[in-house]
Design an enzyme around this catalytic site. Sequence first.
Site, PDB file in Angstrom:
ATOM      1  N   GLU A  59       0.828  -1.206   0.000  1.00  0.00           N
ATOM      2  CA  GLU A  59       0.000   0.000   0.000  1.00  0.00           C
ATOM      3  C   GLU A  59       0.866   1.262   0.000  1.00  0.00           C
ATOM      4  O   GLU A  59       0.748   2.138   0.865  1.00  0.00           O
ATOM      5  CB  GLU A  59      -0.950  -0.019   1.198  1.00  0.00           C
ATOM      6  CG  GLU A  59      -1.849  -1.247   1.199  1.00  0.00           C
ATOM      7  CD  GLU A  59      -2.776  -1.314   2.412  1.00  0.00           C
ATOM      8  OE1 GLU A  59      -2.680  -0.430   3.275  1.00  0.00           O
ATOM      9  OE2 GLU A  59      -3.590  -2.256   2.480  1.00  0.00           O
ATOM     10  N   ILE A  60       1.745   1.318  -0.982  1.00  0.00           N
ATOM     11  CA  ILE A  60       2.735   2.394  -1.066  1.00  0.00           C
ATOM     12  C   ILE A  60       2.092   3.680  -1.599  1.00  0.00           C
ATOM     13  O   ILE A  60       1.475   3.667  -2.669  1.00  0.00           O
ATOM     14  CB  ILE A  60       3.886   1.957  -1.999  1.00  0.00           C
ATOM     15  CG1 ILE A  60       4.574   0.715  -1.447  1.00  0.00           C
ATOM     16  CG2 ILE A  60       4.884   3.086  -2.175  1.00  0.00           C
ATOM     17  CD1 ILE A  60       5.210   0.898  -0.096  1.00  0.00           C
TER      18      ILE A  60
END
Length: 314
Positions: A260-261
């Site tokens: 979940e960058i």
Amino acid sequence: TLQEYGMVYPQEYGIFCHAEEVSGKSAQITVEHQLCLSEEYEQDNAEIKVQSMLFDREGTLQAVFETNAIIRKGETAEVTTGGVLKEPKLWSVKEPNLYTLKSTAIDLITGDTYYLGEEKVGIRKIEFDPDKGFFLNDKQEIFKGVCLHHDGGALGAAMTKGVWRRRLRKLKAMGCNAIRMSHNPHMPELYELCDELGFLVMDEAFDEWRLMKAKEIGSNTHESHGYSMYFDACHEWDLKTMLYRDRNHPGIVLWSIGNEIPEEVVVGGEELAVELSGYCHTIDPTRKVTLAHDQIAAEPYSARDAFMDKIDVV
């Protein structure tokens, strides 16, 4: 005589075994060695014969691959052995067959034999198809997986192998066949158990890149203090170490370069995706690279196509 520690030795995680052209009839085995020569060796170089021996679960020798090489002080020699293994026992979720790879180096001048290391390895074929999904040994396999963090709940973060074995057996009994290592490299014993019990693994490197996650918004009421504080200084070494350490595990079928960058929605984030994927492809060209996208259909900002185009498996 076999010498466990000697003049010829491998770099840390310096032995890599992989297979191509895999079927139930045969497999082309390649064993790559990164070898060094001790400064205490009398000459500046040594002529050696490197042997790679494959033993099945019962301890029966199934194949020997060997090659001659010259190694020099102050250098790392890339020495590759390999050949055909007939009628291999393939690793799969239902039949997690493993082999023991033992590597030695024979000094052709002195006759000394040096022990280089021992690895558990598995032989399997993996393939991702955008229309049909994932295939293991030419058979479609559906991921039925969970995310596992490093801790054992009330037992804390200093987990033992026995606790993990119990948890994995319970997961297997309820139909689970895949594990995502969330969101960082885990203890080596967990990967050994996944190989032994038959779990497909996504090995994950980072929970943050350069951009800090806004963890103060929502359930967390503290400042992040996440990996973004260390990314520039440490990311290359940390990722490469994970890849070298874990690449012999047959259960690992995907490398994940992030969870979940925030960079997935930011212009220029794809440049980091290219850099990190490049390390994966160079150190281990046998596996695909993925990333945990949480913004594919998000509002008001969604993951950019320019970013997702750089990821092997979205």
